[in-house]
Design a protein around this motif. Structure first.
Motif, mmCIF file in Angstrom:
data_model
loop_
_atom_site.group_PDB
_atom_site.id
_atom_site.type_symbol
_atom_site.label_atom_id
_atom_site.label_comp_id
_atom_site.label_asym_id
_atom_site.label_seq_id
_atom_site.Cartn_x
_atom_site.Cartn_y
_atom_site.Cartn_z
ATOM 1 N N HIS A 169 11.199 -46.182 -36.504
ATOM 2 C CA HIS A 169 10.570 -46.983 -35.460
ATOM 3 C C HIS A 169 11.607 -47.310 -34.394
ATOM 4 O O HIS A 169 12.821 -47.269 -34.642
ATOM 5 C CB HIS A 169 9.914 -48.241 -36.020
ATOM 6 C CG HIS A 169 10.845 -49.371 -36.348
ATOM 7 N ND1 HIS A 169 11.652 -49.384 -37.444
ATOM 8 C CD2 HIS A 169 11.083 -50.547 -35.703
ATOM 9 C CE1 HIS A 169 12.341 -50.509 -37.486
ATOM 10 N NE2 HIS A 169 12.029 -51.236 -36.444
ATOM 11 N N GLY A 170 11.114 -47.577 -33.188
ATOM 12 C CA GLY A 170 11.996 -47.884 -32.064
ATOM 13 C C GLY A 170 11.652 -49.238 -31.474
ATOM 14 O O GLY A 170 10.838 -50.004 -32.011
ATOM 15 N N CYS A 171 12.273 -49.541 -30.333
ATOM 16 C CA CYS A 171 12.016 -50.830 -29.672
ATOM 17 C C CYS A 171 10.562 -50.934 -29.222
ATOM 18 O O CYS A 171 9.973 -52.014 -29.256
ATOM 19 C CB CYS A 171 12.954 -50.996 -28.487
ATOM 20 S SG CYS A 171 14.663 -51.318 -28.986
ATOM 21 N N ARG A 172 9.988 -49.820 -28.800
ATOM 22 C CA ARG A 172 8.593 -49.851 -28.368
ATOM 23 C C ARG A 172 7.678 -50.310 -29.506
ATOM 24 O O ARG A 172 6.783 -51.137 -29.295
ATOM 25 C CB ARG A 172 8.195 -48.460 -27.870
ATOM 26 C CG ARG A 172 6.804 -48.392 -27.294
ATOM 27 C CD ARG A 172 6.513 -47.005 -26.724
ATOM 28 N NE ARG A 172 5.094 -46.901 -26.402
ATOM 29 C CZ ARG A 172 4.538 -47.414 -25.321
ATOM 30 N NH1 ARG A 172 5.269 -48.058 -24.441
ATOM 31 N NH2 ARG A 172 3.239 -47.291 -25.110
ATOM 32 N N GLU A 173 7.925 -49.796 -30.702
ATOM 33 C CA GLU A 173 7.118 -50.205 -31.859
ATOM 34 C C GLU A 173 7.390 -51.678 -32.208
ATOM 35 O O GLU A 173 6.468 -52.413 -32.580
ATOM 36 C CB GLU A 173 7.421 -49.302 -33.061
ATOM 37 C CG GLU A 173 6.871 -47.876 -32.940
ATOM 38 C CD GLU A 173 7.560 -47.031 -31.887
ATOM 39 O OE1 GLU A 173 8.795 -47.109 -31.771
ATOM 40 O OE2 GLU A 173 6.855 -46.300 -31.158
ATOM 41 N N CYS A 222 13.893 -47.626 -26.411
ATOM 42 C CA CYS A 222 13.637 -46.442 -27.229
ATOM 43 C C CYS A 222 12.267 -46.561 -27.894
ATOM 44 O O CYS A 222 11.675 -47.636 -27.951
ATOM 45 C CB CYS A 222 14.732 -46.268 -28.266
ATOM 46 S SG CYS A 222 14.815 -47.568 -29.517
ATOM 47 N N GLY A 223 11.761 -45.464 -28.386
ATOM 48 C CA GLY A 223 10.470 -45.444 -29.057
ATOM 49 C C GLY A 223 10.362 -44.204 -29.901
ATOM 50 O O GLY A 223 11.143 -43.259 -29.771
ATOM 51 N N LYS A 224 9.393 -44.240 -30.792
ATOM 52 C CA LYS A 224 9.208 -43.115 -31.698
ATOM 53 C C LYS A 224 8.990 -41.807 -30.932
ATOM 54 O O LYS A 224 9.594 -40.775 -31.252
ATOM 55 C CB LYS A 224 8.016 -43.430 -32.598
ATOM 56 C CG LYS A 224 7.705 -42.416 -33.654
ATOM 57 C CD LYS A 224 6.541 -42.916 -34.499
ATOM 58 C CE LYS A 224 5.841 -41.751 -35.171
ATOM 59 N NZ LYS A 224 4.724 -42.195 -35.994
ATOM 60 N N SER A 232 9.769 -41.021 -27.724
ATOM 61 C CA SER A 232 10.925 -40.566 -26.954
ATOM 62 C C SER A 232 12.031 -40.087 -27.891
ATOM 63 O O SER A 232 12.772 -39.152 -27.564
ATOM 64 C CB SER A 232 11.426 -41.668 -26.021
ATOM 65 O OG SER A 232 11.893 -42.785 -26.737
ATOM 66 N N CYS A 278 17.413 -53.608 -31.433
ATOM 67 C CA CYS A 278 17.210 -52.152 -31.317
ATOM 68 C C CYS A 278 17.588 -51.390 -32.592
ATOM 69 O O CYS A 278 18.703 -51.502 -33.088
ATOM 70 C CB CYS A 278 18.019 -51.623 -30.147
ATOM 71 S SG CYS A 278 17.852 -49.848 -29.901
ATOM 72 N N SER A 317 13.437 -56.953 -29.075
ATOM 73 C CA SER A 317 13.575 -55.964 -30.140
ATOM 74 C C SER A 317 15.059 -55.810 -30.447
ATOM 75 O O SER A 317 15.840 -55.435 -29.565
ATOM 76 C CB SER A 317 12.999 -54.613 -29.710
ATOM 77 O OG SER A 317 13.454 -53.593 -30.610
#
Ligand SMILES: [Zn+2]
Length: 253
Positions: free
Chosen positions: A150-154, A133-135, A137, A216, A214
C-alpha cells in the motif's frame, strides 16, 4: 534525546496499523518535544506505514516530529467545516514565489485563503511538489511485484473515509521531511533525505482544519531511507496570558 522503541510515549495510538518494530533494529529514535511552547492538547505516535488525522483548532500549533529521521510525512489539509476548500499547491507556491515550503510559508487553499502557517521548521526545505505514492504508481514505476504494497494514496483513502472523504478529495499534497530538490535545469530529484531523528516542523492553524497524514510506506526509492519509522504528532494551544484573565478568577462574561 534518543530513546528506544520501549520508551516511546505511552499514549494509546489510534492508527490502523499496529505499532511494531518494522523498522531496522537499532534505528535511532528521537521523540523530541513540541517545537512551539504551549499547553499540550494532543500527543499521538503514528506507526510506520500508517495514516493519521485530526482536527486542529484555529490558533493551535501542530508539531510533526520525524522520530527516526528522513521519514516522509505526506499531508493534506482541509477546512474542517467545508472539505471542498482544501490545500492547494499552486496557490501556496505562486503566492510566495518560491518552490519550497519553509518557515513563514502560508499553506493556502484552492480559494487562495490561509489554512495554516509554518511557524517553525528544522529542515532546510520542505517539499510540496513530489506528490504521493500509491499502489498504481508503484506498479508503473517499480514493477508489478510491488502491487501488494500500500502507498500514501491508500493511507489517505482509508483515513479520509473516517471523515467522509473519497478519491476525488485527494489533491496534491505536502511531503514533510522529503527531499525533492529543484535542480538548476528545473528537474526534480527524489534523493537521500536531509532530515534527522527528532527534526520537527510546526504549523499553526489559521482556522479549524482537518489534517490527514500518511506516514509514507514507500520502500522503492530513498524517500524514507528504505526504513519507514514512526512520527509523533503534537498539538499545542497558546498559553493563556495572565492579563487576559478575569481579575476575580470567575468565568468571563
Ligand atoms: Zn508515500
Amino acid at each position: 534525546m534518543t530513546t528506544t522503541e520501549q520508551e516511546r510515549p505511552s499514549q494509546q495510538h489510534r492508527t490502523t496499523v499496529p505499532v511494531g518494530a518494522v523498522y531496522a533494529p537499532g534505528s535511532p529514535l528521537d521523540w523530541s518535544e513540541p517545537l512551539v511552547p504551549g499547553r499540550l492538547v494532543l500527543d499521538e505516535p503514528v506507526a510506520p506505514n500508517a495514516p493519521w488525522s485530526a482536527v486542529v483548532r484555529a490558533g493551535h500549533v501542530l508539531t510533526i516530529v520525524d522520530v527516526g529521521g528522513n521519514q516522509s510525512a505526506d499531508c493534506l489539509v482541509f477546512d474542517a467545516a467545508d472539505h471542498a476548500e482544501r490545500y492547494s499547491v499552486p496557490d501556496t507556491l505562486a503566492w510566495q514565489g518560491n518552490a519550497y515550503v519553509r518557515e513563514g510559508t502560508v499553506l493556502r487553499s484552492n480559494l487562495g485563503r490561509p489554512l495554516m502557517t509554518v511557524v517553525g521548521n528544522e529542515v532546510a526545505r520542505q517539499d510540496t511538489i513530489g506528490g504521493a505514492c500509491g499502489k498504481e504508481s508503484n506498479t508503473l514505476r517499480y514493477g508489478h511485484h510491488t502491487s501488494f504494497q500500500h502507498g500514501c494514496r491508500e493511507n489517505f483513502l482509508a483515513e479520509g473515509a473516517r471523515h467522509g472523504l473519497g478519491a476525488r478529495d485527494l489533491v496534491s499534497n505536502l511531503n514533510w521531511f522529503m527531499n525533492v530538490p529543484v535542480e538548476a535545469d528545473g528537474s526534480l530529484g527524489i534523493v537521500d533525505g536531509i532530515s534527522a531523528p527528532g527534526k520537527r516542523v510546526a504549523v499553526r492553524a489559521e482556522r479549524d482544519v482537518l489534517v490527514v497524514v500518511s506516514n509514507c510506506p514507500q520502500m522503492n526509492n530513498p524517500c524514507n531511507d528504505f526504513n519507514p519509522t514512526p512520527l509523533r504528532m503534537l498539538v499545542t494551544a497558546p498559553e493563556q496570558r495572565d492579563d487576559l484573565q478575569d481579575d476575580d478568577g470567575g468565568p468571563a462574561a
